[in-house]
Design a protein around this motif. Structure first.
Motif, PDB file in Angstrom:
ATOM      1  N   LEU A  25     -13.692  -9.777   0.441  1.00  0.00           N
ATOM      2  CA  LEU A  25     -13.928  -8.997   1.659  1.00  0.00           C
ATOM      3  C   LEU A  25     -13.594  -9.767   2.931  1.00  0.00           C
ATOM      4  CD1 LEU A  25     -17.217  -7.050   0.841  1.00  0.00           C
ATOM      5  CD2 LEU A  25     -14.907  -6.132   1.047  1.00  0.00           C
ATOM      6  N   ASN A  49      -8.103  -7.325  -6.137  1.00  0.00           N
ATOM      7  CA  ASN A  49      -9.179  -8.320  -6.285  1.00  0.00           C
ATOM      8  C   ASN A  49      -9.218  -9.309  -5.125  1.00  0.00           C
ATOM      9  OD1 ASN A  49     -11.393  -9.350  -7.723  1.00  0.00           O
ATOM     10  ND2 ASN A  49     -10.139 -10.930  -8.691  1.00  0.00           N
ATOM     11  N   VAL A  91      -9.048  -0.416   1.923  1.00  0.00           N
ATOM     12  CA  VAL A  91     -10.037  -1.438   1.551  1.00  0.00           C
ATOM     13  C   VAL A  91     -10.285  -1.418   0.047  1.00  0.00           C
ATOM     14  CG1 VAL A  91     -12.461  -2.133   1.767  1.00  0.00           C
ATOM     15  CG2 VAL A  91     -11.148  -1.539   3.810  1.00  0.00           C
ATOM     16  N   ASN A  92     -10.432  -0.214  -0.519  1.00  0.00           N
ATOM     17  CA  ASN A  92     -10.665  -0.082  -1.956  1.00  0.00           C
ATOM     18  C   ASN A  92      -9.477  -0.606  -2.753  1.00  0.00           C
ATOM     19  OD1 ASN A  92     -12.359   1.143  -4.228  1.00  0.00           O
ATOM     20  ND2 ASN A  92     -10.396   2.144  -4.542  1.00  0.00           N
ATOM     21  N   TYR A  93      -8.259  -0.320  -2.280  1.00  0.00           N
ATOM     22  CA  TYR A  93      -7.036  -0.785  -2.952  1.00  0.00           C
ATOM     23  C   TYR A  93      -6.986  -2.315  -2.996  1.00  0.00           C
ATOM     24  CZ  TYR A  93      -2.081  -2.136  -3.170  1.00  0.00           C
ATOM     25  OH  TYR A  93      -0.893  -2.752  -3.466  1.00  0.00           O
ATOM     26  N   ASP A 100     -10.862   3.625   4.036  1.00  0.00           N
ATOM     27  CA  ASP A 100     -11.562   3.540   2.752  1.00  0.00           C
ATOM     28  C   ASP A 100     -10.577   3.297   1.608  1.00  0.00           C
ATOM     29  OD1 ASP A 100     -14.002   3.932   3.953  1.00  0.00           O
ATOM     30  OD2 ASP A 100     -14.021   6.090   3.623  1.00  0.00           O
ATOM     31  N   LYS A 101      -9.441   3.982   1.664  1.00  0.00           N
ATOM     32  CA  LYS A 101      -8.445   3.876   0.597  1.00  0.00           C
ATOM     33  C   LYS A 101      -7.802   2.484   0.587  1.00  0.00           C
ATOM     34  CE  LYS A 101      -4.816   6.812  -1.401  1.00  0.00           C
ATOM     35  NZ  LYS A 101      -3.983   8.014  -1.165  1.00  0.00           N
ATOM     36  N   TYR A 139       0.840  -1.204   0.000  1.00  0.00           N
ATOM     37  CA  TYR A 139       0.000   0.000   0.000  1.00  0.00           C
ATOM     38  C   TYR A 139       0.874   1.252   0.000  1.00  0.00           C
ATOM     39  CZ  TYR A 139      -3.179   3.593   1.837  1.00  0.00           C
ATOM     40  OH  TYR A 139      -3.890   4.750   2.034  1.00  0.00           O
ATOM     41  N   ASN A 153      -9.541  -4.462  -2.551  1.00  0.00           N
ATOM     42  CA  ASN A 153     -10.701  -5.049  -3.202  1.00  0.00           C
ATOM     43  C   ASN A 153     -10.714  -4.797  -4.709  1.00  0.00           C
ATOM     44  OD1 ASN A 153     -14.123  -4.575  -3.638  1.00  0.00           O
ATOM     45  ND2 ASN A 153     -13.307  -6.519  -2.922  1.00  0.00           N
ATOM     46  N   GLN A 154     -10.471  -3.545  -5.113  1.00  0.00           N
ATOM     47  CA  GLN A 154     -10.591  -3.174  -6.518  1.00  0.00           C
ATOM     48  C   GLN A 154      -9.321  -3.437  -7.321  1.00  0.00           C
ATOM     49  OE1 GLN A 154     -13.571  -2.250  -7.788  1.00  0.00           O
ATOM     50  NE2 GLN A 154     -14.355  -2.613  -5.723  1.00  0.00           N
ATOM     51  N   GLU A 155      -8.162  -3.111  -6.742  1.00  0.00           N
ATOM     52  CA  GLU A 155      -6.916  -3.267  -7.492  1.00  0.00           C
ATOM     53  C   GLU A 155      -6.314  -4.663  -7.348  1.00  0.00           C
ATOM     54  OE1 GLU A 155      -3.970  -0.229  -7.338  1.00  0.00           O
ATOM     55  OE2 GLU A 155      -5.423   1.379  -6.992  1.00  0.00           O
TER      56      GLU A 155
END
Length: 433
Positions: A187, A184, A176-178, A173-174, A154, A180-182
């Motif tokens: 959760l 994959n 978790v998004n990193y 938020d940053k 990160y 989950n989205q980047e």
């Protein structure tokens, strides 16, 4: 009389703002605040950045100077009244403390989160867990290290260095998004990382370090997903027990160990280390490795038959071989129907949901879950929990794998049994007029 003045000595380019702290004739010390300002933007008379349009940083710098002055005076009054020696090093340290900067390389773990995690992991083997009276397990230390590695990734991705004061909802938020989205990552796994971060950060907070208060905010939570693990019904366990593996020793041995796991409800770390000394008056007695809980389990007839066949317990094998062999045990026994579940993708190394042959989803975790699920509704939950080690009924009910339809069938069976026992008669209903 104590006075504080701010000084800018440079002539060109961004220059440091110095603080001069003087107490009459007792001392006169100066140190850098490490705040920068253009010399022509500085007002010596007003002791702050001029209110001009070119000085776009004026409000931020002026606020810092105002807060720093208050902090220095407050700390001086506190320390001076208790006999603390006030010198230039004291002033430099207080400035560093105010801006949450390390005063030297040795104190990095008092400001930055990653150095603290490294020290936390280093000391873990000698830390005794409350209530268990034993050191942190290797598995837990591995969990600490995987979380540390994710935070390193990160930091590299966002070109930052996390301080304790950065552990707020924006970071949450940053991060978790990193993941989950980047990356994959599902959760459930992200929840494990967040849970570890909260554990370590709370330890830092107990040590008086400046952890952001958001670490305890309800929105800074560890996401959880409902486990989609399968379980084996009692009838399916009987199929495995009775199946003819045609003398293939590794399959017969794995099958027998599998039945012991399924019929005792123990974790793999416990049922694979059972020996004759654990058998006492027809019961299996063991102190569980993970929870240090003493459990006593009546011997299931199938387990008793296996022990008689081997004249003791089956041959010991490693966890890895056990998980590999029981998949083949189930495949040979005919568990090839397609069911929903999750498997690790060998290419992405990520757990992915899908529809797979049932035998591929079988692992050691199925033993304890099957034991609990099959007994649910047959005996009191507290009796099952005494063996599985669940602390609350809520935890237990989340763990078992009973579908709503299976629950409905249990109720249906209960009513049919009640009807037979009470010899209910059919009532002739008449319409009231």
């Amino acid at each position: 009389m104590a006075t504080i003045n701010f000084i800018v000595k440079g002539k060109k380019g961004y220059s440091n703002i110095l603080i001069r702290f003087k107490n009459g004739r007792k001392f006169d010390y100066s140190a850098s605040t490490e705040l920068k300002v253009l010399p022509n933007h500085w007002s010596k008379a007003k002791q702050k950045v001029k209110n001009i349009s070119d000085a776009i940083y004026k409000d931020e710098v002026n606020d810092h100077l105002f807060e720093l002055e208050k902090f220095i005076i407050k700390e001086f009054n506190k320390d001076n009244s208790t006999g603390v020696f006030i010198d230039r090093e004291w002033l430099k340290t207080k400035i560093a403390n105010h801006f949450n900067r390390p005063t030297d390389e040795l104190s990095l773990d008092k400001v930055y989160f990653l150095p603290f995690i490294e020290r936390f992991i280093e000391l873990a083997p000698s830390r005794i867990i409350k209530g268990k009276n034993k050191p942190v397990s290797k598995g837990t230390i591995t969990k600490y290290n995987t979380t540390k590695n994710k935070l390193i990734e990160y930091q590299e991705r966002f070109k930052t260095r996390l301080k304790f004061t950065d552990l707020n909802l924006t970071f949450y938020d940053k991060f978790v998004n990193y993941l989950n989205q980047e990356q994959n990552i599902n959760l459930g796994t992200i929840g494990n990382y967040i849970g570890t971060i909260k554990t370590i950060a709370r330890d830092a907070k107990l040590q008086g370090l400046p952890v952001h208060e958001h670490i305890n905010h309800p929105k800074f939570f560890a996401p959880k997903v409902k486990a989609d693990s399968i379980y084996l019904k009692d009838s399916e366990i009987n199929i495995i027990y009775n199946h003819d593996y045609k003398g293939v020793e590794r399959l017969e041995n794995a099958r027998d160990l599998f039945i012991i796991g399924l019929r005792t409800g123990l974790r793999i770390s416990d049922f694979l280390r059972l020996k004759e000394t654990n058998i006492k008056e027809g019961f299996i007695e063991i102190e569980t490795k993970k929870t240090n809980q003493n459990v006593i389990i009546p011997m299931h007839p199938q387990v008793k038959a296996i022990l008689e066949k081997h004249n003791g317990f089956p041959r010991k094998i490693s966890d890895q071989k056990f998980n590999l062999h029981i998949k083949e045990v189930c495949k040979v026994a005919g568990f090839t129907q397609m069911v929903e579940g999750s498997l690790i993708n060998s290419k992405t190394k990520r757990k992915e949901k899908g529809v797979f042959p049932k035998y591929k989803l079988v692992s050691s975790h199925i033993c304890r879950r099957s034991f609990a699920s099959n007994l649910y509704g047959e005996i009191p939950n507290m009796t099952i929990m005494a063996i599985t080690g669940h602390q609350t009924e809520a935890q237990f009910l989340k763990y078992i794998k009973i579908t709503p339809k299976e629950n409905a069938k249990k109720l249906q069976e209960y009513w049919l049994k009640q009807k037979e026992e009470n010899n209910f008669e059919k009532l002739n209903m008449k319409v009231a007029k």
